[in-house]
Design an enzyme around this catalytic site. Structure first.
Site, PDB file in Angstrom:
ATOM      1  N   PRO A  88       0.758  -1.230  -0.015  1.00  0.00           N
ATOM      2  CA  PRO A  88       0.162  -0.067   0.015  1.00  0.00           C
ATOM      3  C   PRO A  88       0.897   1.074   0.232  1.00  0.00           C
ATOM      4  O   PRO A  88       0.439   2.506  -0.583  1.00  0.00           O
ATOM      5  CB  PRO A  88      -0.913  -0.299   1.378  1.00  0.00           C
ATOM      6  CG  PRO A  88      -0.433  -1.386   2.193  1.00  0.00           C
ATOM      7  CD  PRO A  88       0.681  -2.023   1.347  1.00  0.00           C
ATOM      8  N   GLU A 115       1.613  -7.069   8.420  1.00  0.00           N
ATOM      9  CA  GLU A 115       2.109  -5.676   8.368  1.00  0.00           C
ATOM     10  C   GLU A 115       3.186  -5.395   7.426  1.00  0.00           C
ATOM     11  O   GLU A 115       3.651  -4.295   7.034  1.00  0.00           O
ATOM     12  CB  GLU A 115       2.536  -5.122   9.701  1.00  0.00           C
ATOM     13  CG  GLU A 115       1.604  -5.305  10.828  1.00  0.00           C
ATOM     14  CD  GLU A 115       0.319  -4.596  10.668  1.00  0.00           C
ATOM     15  OE1 GLU A 115      -0.610  -5.348  10.596  1.00  0.00           O
ATOM     16  OE2 GLU A 115       0.526  -3.328   9.926  1.00  0.00           O
ATOM     17  N   ARG A 157      -1.170  -8.781 -20.891  1.00  0.00           N
ATOM     18  CA  ARG A 157      -2.264  -8.540 -21.856  1.00  0.00           C
ATOM     19  C   ARG A 157      -1.548  -7.896 -22.976  1.00  0.00           C
ATOM     20  O   ARG A 157      -1.956  -7.543 -24.198  1.00  0.00           O
ATOM     21  CB  ARG A 157      -3.449  -7.961 -21.429  1.00  0.00           C
ATOM     22  CG  ARG A 157      -3.545  -6.494 -20.883  1.00  0.00           C
ATOM     23  CD  ARG A 157      -4.649  -6.007 -20.353  1.00  0.00           C
ATOM     24  NE  ARG A 157      -5.811  -5.658 -21.370  1.00  0.00           N
ATOM     25  CZ  ARG A 157      -5.632  -4.739 -21.988  1.00  0.00           C
ATOM     26  NH1 ARG A 157      -4.802  -3.650 -21.855  1.00  0.00           N
ATOM     27  NH2 ARG A 157      -6.364  -4.428 -23.178  1.00  0.00           N
ATOM     28  N   ASP A 172      -7.130   0.774 -25.463  1.00  0.00           N
ATOM     29  CA  ASP A 172      -7.950   0.784 -24.274  1.00  0.00           C
ATOM     30  C   ASP A 172      -7.681   1.989 -23.468  1.00  0.00           C
ATOM     31  O   ASP A 172      -6.960   2.897 -23.935  1.00  0.00           O
ATOM     32  CB  ASP A 172      -7.717  -0.685 -23.663  1.00  0.00           C
ATOM     33  CG  ASP A 172      -6.246  -0.565 -23.097  1.00  0.00           C
ATOM     34  OD1 ASP A 172      -5.531   0.262 -23.373  1.00  0.00           O
ATOM     35  OD2 ASP A 172      -6.009  -1.683 -23.034  1.00  0.00           O
TER      36      ASP A 172
HETATM   37  C1  LIG Z   1      -0.420  -6.305   1.397  1.00  0.00           C
HETATM   38  O1  LIG Z   1      -0.754  -5.493   0.131  1.00  0.00           O
HETATM   39  C2  LIG Z   1      -1.640  -4.395   0.094  1.00  0.00           C
HETATM   40  O2  LIG Z   1      -2.469  -4.354   1.130  1.00  0.00           O
HETATM   41  C3  LIG Z   1      -1.666  -3.682  -1.246  1.00  0.00           C
HETATM   42  C4  LIG Z   1      -0.656  -4.237  -2.295  1.00  0.00           C
HETATM   43  C5  LIG Z   1      -0.675  -3.364  -3.183  1.00  0.00           C
HETATM   44  N1  LIG Z   1      -1.523  -2.455  -3.368  1.00  0.00           N
HETATM   45  C6  LIG Z   1      -2.353  -1.911  -2.438  1.00  0.00           C
HETATM   46  N2  LIG Z   1      -3.129  -0.626  -2.599  1.00  0.00           N
HETATM   47  C7  LIG Z   1      -2.482  -2.710  -1.365  1.00  0.00           C
END
Ligand SMILES: COC(=O)c1ccnc(N)c1
Length: 242
Positions: A88, A115, A157, A172
């Protein structure tokens, strides 16, 4: 292209064997290896995580286990892999990234859970190969597997011979910086809603102009920031492509 995925839930990657991606494997456009991280544990509990230094909630994935896994999966070959760590806190994944990675001979995805993965794993790997921590959007998942599937599909793709019609990838959304406009197929009228006349006119120039205008309008309303990122030259390119 060779793709390897390291995960504690190998079955999560079964969709790679389906449909378009499955055909790409059958046609040997890509080779896919899915590896269970627990194969590199040595304790009876096959532990892959531990408590975080500094305290805080959740668990952190252990560096020793990940280090051995990456040493083996990314073992030096004639080509060096790009290591992708879905996270994230990663840089945003977008079509440009997919296009860039589609030129790579080898991608390895390290799917973290909990985590996250001990930072030293990423720092150590970066001494031997390009490493990218990448996010598929501003939200948190339980693990990186779904993000890896998403990114693999977006990349594969684009490879030659994977899509039935290579023009699809060129036209696209995002390929010219704009969102794709609406699309229609038979019947000509459905629940008293007709297909726009221009699409049945046979006037290819008018159809191209209409499609570009629809793409501009949709982008303006849904993703205005994409328009501000486009230069005049890009807009002209979008014009020529339609
Ligand atoms: C554990 O990975 C995630 O929560 C993750 C991975 C890639 N992009 C996200 N928005 C979340």
């Amino acid at each position: 292209m060779r793709i390897d995925v390291i995960t504690i839930f190998p079955d999560y990657l079964n969709p790679l064997r389906e449909a378009l991606l499955g055909k790409a494997i059958e046609r040997e456009r890509i080779s896919v290896g899915v590896h269970d991280l627990r194969d590199w544990t040595h304790d009876v509990h096959r532990a892959v995580d531990d408590s975080p230094y500094g305290g805080g909630p959740g668990m952190v994935m252990k560096p020793d286990v990940w280090g051995e896994a990456l040493d083996e999966v990314c073992a030096a070959q004639e080509v060096t892999p790009r290591l992708v760590v879905p996270a994230p806190a990663g840089r945003p994944f977008d079509q440009k990234t997919a296009v860039r990675w589609s030129q790579d001979p080898w991608l390895v995805f390290a799917c973290g859970r909990y985590e996250g993965i001990d930072q030293r794993v990423i720092d150590d790997a970066a001494t031997r190969m390009p490493v990218e921590e990448v996010s598929i959007g501003d939200y948190v998942l339980v693990g990186g597997e779904v993000a890896a599937l998403t990114m693999i599909e977006a990349v594969v793709r684009l490879l030659p011979g994977v899509l039935g019609n290579p023009l699809s990838a060129e036209q696209d959304s995002f390929s010219d910086g704009l969102l794709e406009g609406p699309c229609y197929t038979r019947p000509e009228v459905w629940r008293e809603r007709p297909v726009p006349d221009v699409l049945r006119s046979g006037n290819h120039a008018a159809i191209a102009r209409w499609r570009r205008d629809q793409a501009l309008e949709r982008t303006y309303h849904r993703r205005p920031e994409l328009l501000s990122a486009l230069s005049e030259g890009d807009l002209d390119k979008a014009d020529r492509k339609q």
